[in-house]
Write a protein that holds these residues in place. Structure first.
Motif, PDB file in Angstrom:
ATOM      1  N   GLY A  11      40.166  35.629  26.543  1.00  0.00           N
ATOM      2  CA  GLY A  11      41.180  35.503  27.587  1.00  0.00           C
ATOM      3  C   GLY A  11      41.611  36.805  28.228  1.00  0.00           C
ATOM      4  N   ALA A  12      41.131  37.941  27.743  1.00  0.00           N
ATOM      5  CA  ALA A  12      41.584  39.228  28.285  1.00  0.00           C
ATOM      6  C   ALA A  12      41.179  39.393  29.740  1.00  0.00           C
ATOM      7  CB  ALA A  12      41.061  40.393  27.450  1.00  0.00           C
ATOM      8  N   ALA A  13      39.937  39.071  30.067  1.00  0.00           N
ATOM      9  CA  ALA A  13      39.488  39.221  31.460  1.00  0.00           C
ATOM     10  C   ALA A  13      40.324  38.340  32.378  1.00  0.00           C
ATOM     11  CB  ALA A  13      38.005  38.878  31.585  1.00  0.00           C
ATOM     12  N   ARG A  14      40.639  37.143  31.944  1.00  0.00           N
ATOM     13  CA  ARG A  14      41.461  36.226  32.736  1.00  0.00           C
ATOM     14  C   ARG A  14      42.863  36.819  32.950  1.00  0.00           C
ATOM     15  NH1 ARG A  14      39.505  32.031  30.479  1.00  0.00           N
ATOM     16  NH2 ARG A  14      40.808  32.107  28.639  1.00  0.00           N
ATOM     17  N   ARG A  15      43.438  37.413  31.897  1.00  0.00           N
ATOM     18  CA  ARG A  15      44.768  38.027  32.022  1.00  0.00           C
ATOM     19  C   ARG A  15      44.736  39.231  32.963  1.00  0.00           C
ATOM     20  NH1 ARG A  15      44.576  37.228  26.459  1.00  0.00           N
ATOM     21  NH2 ARG A  15      44.266  39.460  26.118  1.00  0.00           N
ATOM     22  N   ILE A  16      43.660  40.000  32.897  1.00  0.00           N
ATOM     23  CA  ILE A  16      43.544  41.185  33.755  1.00  0.00           C
ATOM     24  C   ILE A  16      43.432  40.765  35.216  1.00  0.00           C
ATOM     25  CG2 ILE A  16      42.072  43.153  34.336  1.00  0.00           C
ATOM     26  CD1 ILE A  16      41.357  43.182  31.256  1.00  0.00           C
ATOM     27  N   VAL A  17      42.571  39.799  35.497  1.00  0.00           N
ATOM     28  CA  VAL A  17      42.410  39.322  36.877  1.00  0.00           C
ATOM     29  C   VAL A  17      43.718  38.712  37.368  1.00  0.00           C
ATOM     30  CG1 VAL A  17      41.197  37.664  38.352  1.00  0.00           C
ATOM     31  CG2 VAL A  17      39.913  39.025  36.676  1.00  0.00           C
ATOM     32  N   LEU A  18      44.364  37.903  36.542  1.00  0.00           N
ATOM     33  CA  LEU A  18      45.655  37.327  36.912  1.00  0.00           C
ATOM     34  C   LEU A  18      46.668  38.427  37.212  1.00  0.00           C
ATOM     35  CD1 LEU A  18      47.568  34.904  37.245  1.00  0.00           C
ATOM     36  CD2 LEU A  18      48.000  35.028  34.780  1.00  0.00           C
ATOM     37  N   GLN A  20      46.056  41.509  38.182  1.00  0.00           N
ATOM     38  CA  GLN A  20      45.682  42.164  39.432  1.00  0.00           C
ATOM     39  C   GLN A  20      46.188  41.348  40.622  1.00  0.00           C
ATOM     40  OE1 GLN A  20      43.792  45.017  40.519  1.00  0.00           O
ATOM     41  NE2 GLN A  20      44.396  45.700  38.493  1.00  0.00           N
ATOM     42  N   TYR A  21      45.959  40.040  40.559  1.00  0.00           N
ATOM     43  CA  TYR A  21      46.402  39.185  41.671  1.00  0.00           C
ATOM     44  C   TYR A  21      47.925  39.120  41.764  1.00  0.00           C
ATOM     45  CZ  TYR A  21      41.925  37.686  43.443  1.00  0.00           C
ATOM     46  OH  TYR A  21      40.695  37.674  44.049  1.00  0.00           O
ATOM     47  N   LEU A 124      38.951  40.919  48.314  1.00  0.00           N
ATOM     48  CA  LEU A 124      38.528  42.229  47.824  1.00  0.00           C
ATOM     49  C   LEU A 124      39.120  42.549  46.450  1.00  0.00           C
ATOM     50  CD1 LEU A 124      38.483  44.284  51.142  1.00  0.00           C
ATOM     51  CD2 LEU A 124      36.545  43.403  49.814  1.00  0.00           C
ATOM     52  N   VAL A 125      40.278  41.993  46.117  1.00  0.00           N
ATOM     53  CA  VAL A 125      40.813  42.149  44.759  1.00  0.00           C
ATOM     54  C   VAL A 125      39.833  41.527  43.762  1.00  0.00           C
ATOM     55  CG1 VAL A 125      42.644  41.431  43.158  1.00  0.00           C
ATOM     56  CG2 VAL A 125      43.242  42.337  45.398  1.00  0.00           C
ATOM     57  N   GLY A 126      39.293  40.362  44.108  1.00  0.00           N
ATOM     58  CA  GLY A 126      38.301  39.722  43.256  1.00  0.00           C
ATOM     59  C   GLY A 126      37.045  40.576  43.103  1.00  0.00           C
ATOM     60  N   VAL A 127      36.591  41.153  44.209  1.00  0.00           N
ATOM     61  CA  VAL A 127      35.421  42.041  44.165  1.00  0.00           C
ATOM     62  C   VAL A 127      35.723  43.249  43.278  1.00  0.00           C
ATOM     63  CG1 VAL A 127      33.949  43.573  45.555  1.00  0.00           C
ATOM     64  CG2 VAL A 127      34.549  41.294  46.405  1.00  0.00           C
TER      65      VAL A 127
END
Length: 173
Positions: A11-18, A20-21, A124-127
């Motif tokens: 879940g770390a990548a999901r938390r990081i992306v969340l 960032q958004y 671009l945040v996703g990129v």
């Protein structure tokens, strides 16, 4: 650094992306509101956003120091990776200068233009997140970050916080 810190943690990548958004949506919200004339933060307060990454960096440094004798495996079992709120706070604090750029652009772009800018920025945040995760998981980079990440993360966050404070003119610096 966040992706390296959260590598191999569920879940770390999901938390990081969340995070960032969340941070970037907050930046956009403040910029859009300011473009319409509403100011939530006086301009003199923006440099003090540097206190957020500074505090998170000091917290990370304290944790690294507390767990200094542990192996990578022992350290990973104690740390769960960055939270979405921590990532959002750093993203927002680092985006103070973005707000200053976005406000005049948004003010002249109108509602339609603002919408296009916002959609492009969010894509671009996703990129950016994809690129961050990609580079943090390359074997050579991952080994280096695994070995030195517990030192680099606090150093980067503390440096970022101090840079925001100093360049913004906080404390008369």
């Amino acid at each position: 650094m966040f992706f390296a810190q959260g590598a191999a943690r569920p879940g770390a990548a999901r938390r990081i992306v969340l995070g960032q958004y969340l941070g970037f949506v907050a930046i956009l919200a403040v910029a859009v509101a300011a473009a319409f004339g509403a100011t939530f933060l006086p301009e003199s307060v923006i440099p003090y956003l540097g206190l957020l990454p500074l505090a998170l960096g000091l917290k990370a440094a304290w944790q690294a120091w507390r767990h200094r004798g542990e192996t990578d495996g022992e350290r990973e079992s104690v740390e769960g990776g960055p939270t979405a709120v921590e990532v959002a706070a750093v993203t927002f604090a680092n985006g103070g200068d973005n707000i200053g750029v976005y406000v005049p652009v948004f003010a002249t772009a109108g509602a339609g233009g603002m919408s296009v800018y916002a959609v492009v920025f969010l894509i671009l945040v996703g990129v950016w997140c994809f690129a961050g995760r990609f580079f943090a998981t390359r074997p050579l980079v991952a080994r280096a970050l695994s070995r030195w990440g517990h030192v680099l993360l606090p150093l980067v966050l503390i440096s970022l916080g101090l840079l925001i404070l100093v360049e913004g003119g906080a404390f008369g610096l």
